[in-house]
Write a protein that holds these residues in place. Structure first.
Motif, short mmCIF file in Angstrom:
data_model
loop_
_atom_site.label_atom_id
_atom_site.label_comp_id
_atom_site.label_asym_id
_atom_site.label_seq_id
_atom_site.Cartn_x
_atom_site.Cartn_y
_atom_site.Cartn_z
N GLY B 95 0.83 -1.20 0.00
CA GLY B 95 0.00 0.00 0.00
C GLY B 95 0.86 1.25 0.00
N ASN B 96 0.51 2.19 0.87
CA ASN B 96 1.27 3.42 0.90
C ASN B 96 2.27 3.47 2.04
OD1 ASN B 96 0.22 4.71 -1.32
ND2 ASN B 96 -1.57 5.43 -0.19
N THR B 97 2.46 2.36 2.70
CA THR B 97 3.21 2.43 3.94
C THR B 97 4.71 2.37 3.75
OG1 THR B 97 3.17 0.04 4.19
CG2 THR B 97 1.37 1.27 5.18
N ARG B 98 5.16 2.03 2.55
CA ARG B 98 6.59 1.93 2.30
C ARG B 98 7.27 0.90 3.17
NH1 ARG B 98 9.13 2.32 -0.64
NH2 ARG B 98 10.71 3.93 -0.59
N LYS B 99 6.58 -0.18 3.46
CA LYS B 99 7.23 -1.28 4.17
C LYS B 99 8.19 -1.94 3.20
CE LYS B 99 4.90 -4.21 6.61
NZ LYS B 99 3.82 -5.17 6.99
N LEU B 100 9.42 -2.02 3.57
CA LEU B 100 10.44 -2.59 2.69
C LEU B 100 10.91 -3.94 3.21
CD1 LEU B 100 12.64 0.57 2.01
CD2 LEU B 100 10.82 -0.39 0.60
N ILE B 101 11.22 -4.83 2.27
CA ILE B 101 11.80 -6.12 2.61
C ILE B 101 13.26 -6.07 2.17
CG2 ILE B 101 11.63 -8.62 2.35
CD1 ILE B 101 8.77 -8.06 1.19
N PHE B 102 14.15 -6.23 3.13
CA PHE B 102 15.57 -6.05 2.85
C PHE B 102 16.25 -7.37 2.48
CE2 PHE B 102 17.03 -1.79 4.00
CZ PHE B 102 15.86 -1.25 4.48
N GLY B 103 17.22 -7.27 1.60
CA GLY B 103 18.15 -8.37 1.38
C GLY B 103 19.17 -8.39 2.51
N LEU B 104 20.04 -9.40 2.50
CA LEU B 104 21.01 -9.54 3.58
C LEU B 104 22.26 -8.68 3.37
CD1 LEU B 104 20.86 -13.35 4.40
CD2 LEU B 104 19.57 -11.46 5.38
N GLY B 105 22.36 -8.06 2.22
CA GLY B 105 23.46 -7.14 1.99
C GLY B 105 24.65 -7.76 1.28
N THR B 106 25.40 -6.90 0.62
CA THR B 106 26.68 -7.26 0.01
C THR B 106 27.74 -6.36 0.62
OG1 THR B 106 25.74 -7.93 -2.11
CG2 THR B 106 28.07 -7.28 -2.10
N THR B 107 28.74 -6.98 1.25
CA THR B 107 29.83 -6.19 1.84
C THR B 107 30.92 -6.01 0.79
OG1 THR B 107 29.33 -7.05 4.03
CG2 THR B 107 31.49 -6.05 3.71
N LEU B 108 31.14 -4.77 0.42
CA LEU B 108 32.11 -4.46 -0.63
C LEU B 108 33.36 -3.86 -0.01
CD1 LEU B 108 33.02 -3.95 -3.58
CD2 LEU B 108 31.82 -1.76 -3.45
N GLN B 109 34.50 -4.42 -0.38
CA GLN B 109 35.77 -3.83 0.03
C GLN B 109 36.55 -3.46 -1.22
OE1 GLN B 109 38.32 -6.33 2.45
NE2 GLN B 109 39.48 -4.57 3.15
N VAL B 110 36.91 -2.19 -1.30
CA VAL B 110 37.71 -1.73 -2.43
C VAL B 110 39.13 -1.52 -1.94
CG1 VAL B 110 38.01 0.02 -4.22
CG2 VAL B 110 35.71 -0.61 -3.46
N GLN B 111 40.05 -2.18 -2.65
CA GLN B 111 41.47 -2.12 -2.24
C GLN B 111 42.27 -1.25 -3.21
OE1 GLN B 111 43.08 -6.09 -1.01
NE2 GLN B 111 41.19 -6.82 -1.93
N PRO B 112 43.31 -0.59 -2.68
CA PRO B 112 44.14 0.25 -3.57
C PRO B 112 44.98 -0.62 -4.51
CG PRO B 112 44.88 0.40 -1.27
CD PRO B 112 43.70 -0.49 -1.27
#
Lengths: 113, 112
Positions: B95-112
């Protein structure tokens, strides 16, 4: 621009204690949310509120109470803290209606000793 | 399965590299939002999509509701891109409630 402020940043309590987290926003947003973030489990919705004095249960409401005292503030109470509840609690707000993004606070970490 | 599956769980890139993150949905979603969680813990909105593709600088995101997926592409990765990226989808019943279902995430590491 607006901001969402969560207090305290760290909340330390004893098992069985009632503990309250507070959230304030100055966006003048209608809807506010409390999410819990556990390591490796993403974010899960505890409570949300569409407007002042409104309260809606999310997927994880058991063991929590919430209160939307006024449009700008939304508090979350852990009714009886348990050690397995140590997590980060994130408050968010948005304008009501689809198409509007959520804005998050920096989180409050709960530590139960 | 999970309503929102996010891959990969972790990603390591060298500066200047390109890569993509993906979310698959178990059901048709109304919209998707991508967030970056910075080192301070705050989630910052990167994109909101109800359909199609959006681009912002080195980031591009696509949402295909019918095929039930969304992607986030990072071009020319920089050190400040490090963090955890979440996709969050809005179900048809939200509806209008903006209830979101989240994924578990991606941890990104950028190295020099």
């Amino acid at each position: 621009g607006g901001i969402i402020t969560q207090t305290p940043k760290f909340l330390i309590g004893q098992e069985g204690q009632k503990l309250t987290l507070k959230c304030q926003q100055n966006f003048n947003h209608d809807t506010m949310y409390w999410y819990r973030q556990d390591s490796g489990k993403g974010l899960r919705l505890i409570y949300y509120s569409i407007t002042e004095n409104d309260l809606q249960k999310g997927d994880l409401s058991e063991g929590y109470d919430a209160s939307r005292e006024k449009k700008s503030s939304f508090s979350l109470t852990v009714t009886s803290a348990q050690k397995n509840e140590m997590a980060v609690f994130l408050c968010a707000s948005s304008i009501i209606g689809s198409g509007n993004t959520l804005y998050f606070g920096e989180g409050s970490r709960l530590i139960v000793v | 399965g999970m309503p929102v599956e996010q891959n990969p769980p972790a990603l390591s890139l060298y500066e200047g590299a390109d890569s993509g993150l993906r979310c698959n949905f178990s059901t048709t979603m109304k919209s998707v939002q991508w967030f970056q969680q910075n080192h301070r813990g705050r989630l910052i909105t990167l994109f909101y999509l109800a359909q199609g593709t959006k681009e912002n600088g080195r980031l591009k995101s696509t949402f295909n509701s019918k095929e039930r997926y969304s992607t986030l592409h990072i071009k020319d990765a920089q050190l400040e891109d490090s963090g955890t990226y979440f996709c969050a989808a809005e179900g048809q019943e939200a509806g209008n409630t903006r209830k979101l279902i989240f994924g578990l995430g991606t941890t990104l590491q950028v190295q020099p």
